[in-house]
Design a protein around this motif. Structure first.
Motif, short mmCIF file in Angstrom:
data_model
loop_
_atom_site.label_atom_id
_atom_site.label_comp_id
_atom_site.label_asym_id
_atom_site.label_seq_id
_atom_site.Cartn_x
_atom_site.Cartn_y
_atom_site.Cartn_z
N TYR A 266 0.80 -1.23 0.00
CA TYR A 266 0.00 0.00 0.00
C TYR A 266 0.83 1.28 0.00
CZ TYR A 266 -4.78 1.76 0.34
OH TYR A 266 -6.00 2.32 0.07
N SER A 267 2.12 1.19 0.32
CA SER A 267 2.96 2.38 0.32
C SER A 267 3.89 2.42 -0.89
CB SER A 267 3.79 2.45 1.61
OG SER A 267 4.65 1.33 1.70
N SER A 268 3.58 1.61 -1.91
CA SER A 268 4.47 1.56 -3.06
C SER A 268 3.71 1.77 -4.35
CB SER A 268 5.24 0.23 -3.05
OG SER A 268 6.28 0.24 -3.99
N HIS A 269 4.11 1.11 -5.43
CA HIS A 269 3.64 1.46 -6.77
C HIS A 269 2.32 0.79 -7.16
CE1 HIS A 269 5.04 -2.45 -8.46
NE2 HIS A 269 6.02 -2.32 -7.58
N HIS A 270 1.49 1.53 -7.87
CA HIS A 270 0.21 1.03 -8.41
C HIS A 270 -0.61 0.30 -7.33
CE1 HIS A 270 1.54 1.99 -12.49
NE2 HIS A 270 2.70 1.43 -12.19
N ALA A 271 -0.67 0.89 -6.14
CA ALA A 271 -1.35 0.25 -5.01
C ALA A 271 -2.83 0.59 -5.02
CB ALA A 271 -0.70 0.68 -3.70
N TYR A 272 -3.54 -0.02 -5.96
CA TYR A 272 -4.99 0.17 -6.10
C TYR A 272 -5.56 -1.03 -6.83
CZ TYR A 272 -3.23 1.95 -10.60
OH TYR A 272 -2.58 2.10 -11.80
N PRO A 273 -6.86 -1.27 -6.76
CA PRO A 273 -7.46 -2.41 -7.46
C PRO A 273 -7.17 -2.35 -8.95
CG PRO A 273 -9.01 -1.49 -5.87
CD PRO A 273 -7.85 -0.53 -5.95
N GLY A 274 -6.60 -3.41 -9.48
CA GLY A 274 -6.23 -3.42 -10.89
C GLY A 274 -4.86 -2.83 -11.16
N GLY A 275 -4.17 -2.38 -10.11
CA GLY A 275 -2.84 -1.82 -10.29
C GLY A 275 -1.86 -2.82 -10.87
N LEU A 276 -2.08 -4.10 -10.61
CA LEU A 276 -1.19 -5.12 -11.15
C LEU A 276 -1.21 -5.12 -12.68
CD1 LEU A 276 0.68 -7.56 -10.93
CD2 LEU A 276 -1.34 -9.01 -10.65
N VAL A 277 -2.38 -5.04 -13.28
CA VAL A 277 -2.43 -5.12 -14.75
C VAL A 277 -1.90 -3.84 -15.39
CG1 VAL A 277 -4.19 -6.91 -14.93
CG2 VAL A 277 -4.91 -4.52 -14.77
N THR A 278 -2.09 -2.68 -14.75
CA THR A 278 -1.52 -1.47 -15.33
C THR A 278 0.00 -1.49 -15.21
OG1 THR A 278 -1.84 -0.20 -13.28
CG2 THR A 278 -3.58 -0.10 -14.91
N HIS A 279 0.50 -1.98 -14.09
CA HIS A 279 1.95 -2.12 -13.88
C HIS A 279 2.54 -3.09 -14.90
CE1 HIS A 279 5.78 -2.88 -11.92
NE2 HIS A 279 5.45 -4.12 -11.61
N CYS A 280 1.93 -4.25 -15.06
CA CYS A 280 2.45 -5.26 -15.98
C CYS A 280 2.33 -4.82 -17.43
CB CYS A 280 1.74 -6.59 -15.76
SG CYS A 280 2.20 -7.39 -14.20
N ALA A 281 1.30 -4.05 -17.74
CA ALA A 281 1.16 -3.55 -19.11
C ALA A 281 2.34 -2.64 -19.48
CB ALA A 281 -0.16 -2.79 -19.27
N LEU A 282 2.73 -1.77 -18.55
CA LEU A 282 3.87 -0.89 -18.81
C LEU A 282 5.15 -1.71 -18.92
CD1 LEU A 282 6.41 0.90 -17.60
CD2 LEU A 282 4.81 2.01 -19.18
N ASN A 283 5.34 -2.67 -18.01
CA ASN A 283 6.56 -3.47 -18.03
C ASN A 283 6.67 -4.32 -19.30
OD1 ASN A 283 7.37 -2.45 -15.60
ND2 ASN A 283 6.88 -4.26 -14.42
N ALA A 284 5.56 -4.92 -19.71
CA ALA A 284 5.59 -5.74 -20.93
C ALA A 284 5.87 -4.88 -22.15
CB ALA A 284 4.28 -6.50 -21.09
N ALA A 285 5.26 -3.69 -22.19
CA ALA A 285 5.53 -2.77 -23.30
C ALA A 285 7.00 -2.36 -23.31
CB ALA A 285 4.63 -1.54 -23.19
N SER A 286 7.56 -2.15 -22.11
CA SER A 286 8.97 -1.78 -22.01
C SER A 286 9.86 -2.91 -22.53
CB SER A 286 9.33 -1.46 -20.56
OG SER A 286 8.62 -0.32 -20.10
N ALA A 287 9.52 -4.15 -22.18
CA ALA A 287 10.30 -5.29 -22.65
C ALA A 287 10.27 -5.38 -24.17
CB ALA A 287 9.78 -6.58 -22.02
N GLU A 288 9.09 -5.20 -24.75
CA GLU A 288 8.99 -5.26 -26.20
C GLU A 288 9.83 -4.18 -26.87
OE1 GLU A 288 4.69 -5.19 -26.82
OE2 GLU A 288 4.77 -7.33 -27.28
N LYS A 289 9.80 -2.96 -26.32
CA LYS A 289 10.57 -1.87 -26.90
C LYS A 289 12.07 -2.10 -26.73
CE LYS A 289 7.28 0.64 -28.55
NZ LYS A 289 7.13 0.78 -30.03
N LEU A 290 12.48 -2.63 -25.59
CA LEU A 290 13.90 -2.93 -25.39
C LEU A 290 14.39 -3.95 -26.41
CD1 LEU A 290 14.08 -3.03 -21.50
CD2 LEU A 290 15.45 -1.55 -22.97
N LEU A 291 13.60 -4.96 -26.66
CA LEU A 291 13.98 -5.96 -27.67
C LEU A 291 14.15 -5.30 -29.03
CD1 LEU A 291 11.60 -8.91 -26.69
CD2 LEU A 291 14.08 -8.82 -26.37
N GLU A 292 13.23 -4.42 -29.38
CA GLU A 292 13.33 -3.71 -30.66
C GLU A 292 14.59 -2.85 -30.69
OE1 GLU A 292 9.83 -1.41 -31.23
OE2 GLU A 292 8.46 -3.14 -31.16
#
Length: 374
Positions: free
Chosen positions: A147-173
């Motif tokens: 609760y004192s860290s990142h994306h600490a709200y309902p559904g915060g996991l999917v918004t966090h993972c969406a950014l991370n997965a997008a970052s991984a794809e861009k890094l590969l490119e």
């Protein structure tokens, strides 16, 4: 992020740079998550929000729905059919299969003996429903962190993972564009999609709208090791499990690699596997399987959303607390928690803090008023 792995990772990121992309209107048109946060479709009264559960909030959030759909699309683009199905299965139902037949007491003692868990720990696993065959909540309703860290709200996991997965794809490119280095997309993106799979188990919602405190395991947040163990148990390929293990530390130094080896050893014990025989570690058990693959570094780099998302969530939450008291007359902590959860699930902490930091308190209050009214 409050986890111990922050200390070991921080040296790898000394600075961050934000680059401007397409014009804002074009970005909204191409990004459903951004479009959902920019155009909420309803405004609820305080009394209505206070009657909602965290799962209700996530279910009814257009932002969460858009992020969930984006992640599922990312998973469907994986080439390996088995990996693709495992990722989609986890997103559909994050049931912890590692818990079903585990002798928790024996495993806990082994981890104590090997120095992978605090000797004072009395239990190993987070709480589960009685039959141990169902998840405490859906994947898409979990927060992104404590609760004192990142994306600490309902559904915060999917918004966090969406950014991370997008970052991984861009890094590969980028690695291919700059160095001609064509890495295994399934390993990097698949591992990123799996890396937080047990946050729905670990980060359970409490009655007051806050989140269960996370314990440490192998010197990092327990969700990390339990997620690796789940991937191992479900038959994810060893090199992808190793890439997943690199999310919280990179193996580029002996000290860093020792952390990753510890994550893998602990996860393998929980999954009931020998980490050497299964191909996760080298024959001496002291390093990763050699030669070390590069996809783990991509996963590690892509998992740094927390660097900005953690402070943004903390500062947004503090500003919301003041706003709820001054404008909406809500001062009691549990009620404020519920209002915070609802507002952030619909607008995201990143967007809200961006408004506060660039446009000021009135614009921040106006943004909140798009989804909440007295």
């Amino acid at each position: 992020m409050q986890d111990l792995h922050l200390v070991t990772r921080r040296h790898f990121f000394r600075s961050a740079a934000l680059a401007a992309g397409a014009p804002f209107a074009a970005a909204i048109a191409s990004n459903p998550v951004l479009a959902a946060a920019a155009n909420p479709d309803r405004t609820l009264r305080v009394a209505d929000v206070l009657s909602m559960t965290p799962v209700d909030m996530a279910r009814e959030s257009r932002v969460v729905s858009a992020a969930r759909t984006w992640l599922e699309g990312c998973a469907k683009r994986l080439n390996d059919a088995k990996l693709r199905q495992i990722v989609l299965d986890v997103m559909a139902d994050p049931v912890p299969t590692v818990a079903v037949a585990l002798d928790e007491a024996a495993c806990l003692e082994t981890l104590r003996t090997e120095g992978l868990i605090d000797k004072s720990r009395k239990t190993l696993l987070p709480p589960l429903p009685g039959d141990k065959r169902s998840a405490p909540q859906p994947y898409w309703s979990a927060p992104g962190s404590g609760y004192s860290s990142h994306h600490a709200y309902p559904g915060g996991l999917v918004t966090h993972c969406a950014l991370n997965a997008a970052s991984a794809e861009k890094l590969l490119e980028n690695y291919e564009a700059v160095f001609g280095l064509k890495l295994d997309r399934d390993a990097a993106v698949g591992a990123e999609l799996l890396h937080d799979l047990h946050k729905p188990w670990v980060l359970q919602w409490l009655e007051d709208g806050s989140i269960r405190a996370e314990a440490q395991l192998a010197k990092t947040g327990e969700h990390h090791v339990l997620s690796i163990a789940e991937s191992m148990k479900r038959g994810v390929a060893p090199h992808i499990c190793v890439a997943q293990a690199c999310a919280h530390e990179h193996p580029g130094t002996p000290a860093g690699e020792a952390f990753v080896v510890g994550f893998i050893r602990a996860a393998a014990r929980i999954a009931g596997l020998d980490p050497i025989k299964a191909g996760f570690l080298a024959e001496d058990g002291k390093t990763l399987a050699l030669p070390r693959r590069m996809e783990g570094f991509v996963v590690h780099l892509a998992d740094h959303d927390f660097v900005v998302a953690g402070p943004a969530c903390q500062w947004s939450a503090a500003a919301l607390s003041t706003l709820f008291a001054d404008k909406y007359g809500v001062k009691e902590r549990a009620a404020q928690n519920k209002l915070r959860n609802y507002v952030l699930a619909n607008l995201t902490a990143m967007r809200l803090y961006g408004t506060l930091s660039s446009k000021g308190e009135k614009a921040f209050a106006d943004e909140v008023a798009r989804v909440l009214k007295a």
